[in-house]
Design an enzyme around this catalytic site. Structure first.
Site, PDB file in Angstrom:
ATOM      1  N   PHE A 162       0.994   4.894   0.396  1.00 34.79           N
ATOM      2  CA  PHE A 162       0.805   6.179   1.040  1.00 34.79           C
ATOM      3  C   PHE A 162       1.828   6.989   1.559  1.00 34.79           C
ATOM      4  CE2 PHE A 162      -0.872   2.773   3.885  1.00 34.79           C
ATOM      5  CZ  PHE A 162      -0.130   3.187   5.179  1.00 34.79           C
ATOM      6  N   PHE A 192       1.148  -1.271  -0.040  1.00 38.40           N
ATOM      7  CA  PHE A 192       0.144  -0.020  -0.086  1.00 38.40           C
ATOM      8  C   PHE A 192       0.922   1.143   0.114  1.00 38.40           C
ATOM      9  CE2 PHE A 192      -2.464  -3.075   2.081  1.00 38.40           C
ATOM     10  CZ  PHE A 192      -3.777  -2.939   1.535  1.00 38.40           C
TER      11      PHE A 192
END
Ligand code: CUA
Length: 162
Positions: A80, A78
């Site tokens: 971010f 992920f």
């Protein structure tokens, strides 16, 4: 009038009651309990994420108790804006978090442990979901769509700070 056998009539009534119950549960979940499906909010070219709001994925504060987290899923992490085996983002408690997510390559999933967040991340689609972070703690983000040999290691976390 058509003749309907007595037992057949009972079955028709029973089926009607069951379907009526399902329909009532569906209507009640939306109108009374406020259940909403995570909604696709737009289309996007996964080849050109660097020219979009996903150019700098990560956390931004949008209000007194409101944050937005932009996330890109890719094999097998992920993104971010945080590096590491388990990228972790810190967010203060009692925050309304808007998660805006997409995928760079294949279908991934975004499940937030102990919260009502379970959304698919699809290449070409922007998914959005809101969640209230009202309990301090560390909650894992888990990919729940099989996305290849590194799937089981696709994990991140949100640390809700007091
Ligand atoms: Cu990404 Cu499974």
């Amino acid at each position: 009038m058509i003749h309907i056998d007595r037992l057949e009539r009972y079955w028709l009534i029973a089926v009607g009651i069951v379907f009526g119950g399902f329909a009532a549960a569906l209507v009640a979940s939306v109108l009374i309990f406020g259940v909403r499906l995570p909604s696709p909010v737009g289309r996007i070219d996964p080849q050109k994420l660097d020219q979009t709001e996903f150019a700098t994925p990560g956390l931004t504060q949008t209000g007194a108790n409101a944050y937005t987290l932009r996330v890109i899923a890719q094999m097998w992490r992920f993104d971010f804006g945080v590096k590491g085996a388990m990228p972790t983002v810190q967010i203060p408690v009692d925050t309304k978090l808007t998660i805006i997510a997409t995928s760079l390559d294949v279908t991934h999933g975004f499940y937030l442990e102990n919260h009502d967040v379970n959304v698919m991340m699809l290449p070409g689609q922007i998914s959005q979901v809101e969640v209230m972070l009202d309990r301090p703690g560390t909650y894992h983000i888990i990919c729940h769509e099989y996305c290849g040999p590194g799937h089981q290691g696709m994990i991140a976390a949100i640390e809700v700070t007091d």
